[in-house]
Design an enzyme around this catalytic site. Structure first.
Site, short mmCIF file in Angstrom:
data_model
loop_
_atom_site.label_atom_id
_atom_site.label_comp_id
_atom_site.label_asym_id
_atom_site.label_seq_id
_atom_site.Cartn_x
_atom_site.Cartn_y
_atom_site.Cartn_z
N HIS A 22 0.83 -1.21 0.00
CA HIS A 22 0.00 0.00 0.00
C HIS A 22 0.86 1.26 0.00
CE1 HIS A 22 -4.14 0.91 -0.17
NE2 HIS A 22 -4.43 1.07 1.11
N ASN A 70 -6.76 6.41 4.47
CA ASN A 70 -8.13 6.85 4.22
C ASN A 70 -8.38 8.31 4.58
OD1 ASN A 70 -7.94 6.43 6.95
ND2 ASN A 70 -9.92 5.43 7.18
N ASN A 116 -8.94 3.71 -0.99
CA ASN A 116 -9.39 4.64 0.05
C ASN A 116 -8.65 5.97 0.05
OD1 ASN A 116 -11.47 3.06 1.02
ND2 ASN A 116 -10.12 1.94 2.40
#
Length: 195
Positions: A22, A70, A116
């Site tokens: 990520h 997020n 996100n």
């Protein structure tokens, strides 16, 4: 010629996430800073690590948010507002499940594809999707239920080499974009084969 004034590398903060898939966007931002002999320094008013680069004669801000993924839009919106940078002059680098490791692609606009970080950026830019993206392929686990564990996991060595190669080429192509033009950079990056 489309100018870029703000380059963002998406990531989760903290050492435990640094090597996870990520954080591929941050790997790109770190390498871009390093190539230009700059180091990212924490700047609390922008909720992230920042640097200032000269790319092709342009003054470009670099940002790696220290919010969680997020909430990335909080950092992006803070910097874009402060420096009056429109969405069309922002490039966001992020991990991309729909591309295999070793592939990276530039894209402008579009949805968030379930990412996100992108979702929050779009929302905090007033639902403006017109920013540019650098999609860094990390592959897909094959099962939607496994996506969270996959993006928060670390790539195997062979995968990591492919991702690193694509990130390296993406940095070179960003320089081509800034010094020459976006189309030339896209054509070069999109025809790149890692390995």
């Amino acid at each position: 010629m489309s100018r870029i004034k703000l380059i963002v590398g998406l990531a989760n903060p903290g050492a435990e996430y640094a090597a996870t898939r990520h954080n591929a966007g941050a790997w790109y931002a770190d390498l871009l800073a390093e190539r230009h002999n700059q180091s990212l320094k924490e700047e609390s008013k922008f909720f992230g690590f920042t640097a200032r680069l000269n790319l092709g004669g342009e003054d470009v801000r670099l940002l790696v948010p220290t919010t969680f993924m997020n909430l990335s839009g909080k950092a992006v919106a803070a910097m874009a507002t402060f420096y009056r940078i429109p969405a069309e002059e922002i490039l966001v680098a992020h991990d991309e499940l729909d591309l295999p490791p070793g592939v990276a692609k530039f894209k402008q606009g579009g949805g968030h594809g379930g990412h996100n970080g992108l979702k929050d950026i779009i929302s905090r830019l007033g639902n403006n999707q017109n920013f540019h993206r650098l999609r860094i392929g990390i592959g897909h686990p094959g099962d939607r239920q496994k996506v969270v564990g996959f993006v928060l996991g670390k790539p195997q060595a062979a995968e990591q080499r492919l991702i690193d190669d694509a990130v390296d080429e993406a940095v070179r192509c960003t320089e081509v974009w800034m010094k020459e033009d976006r189309l030339k950079a896209m054509n070069r990056l999109h025809s790149f084969k890692a390995g």
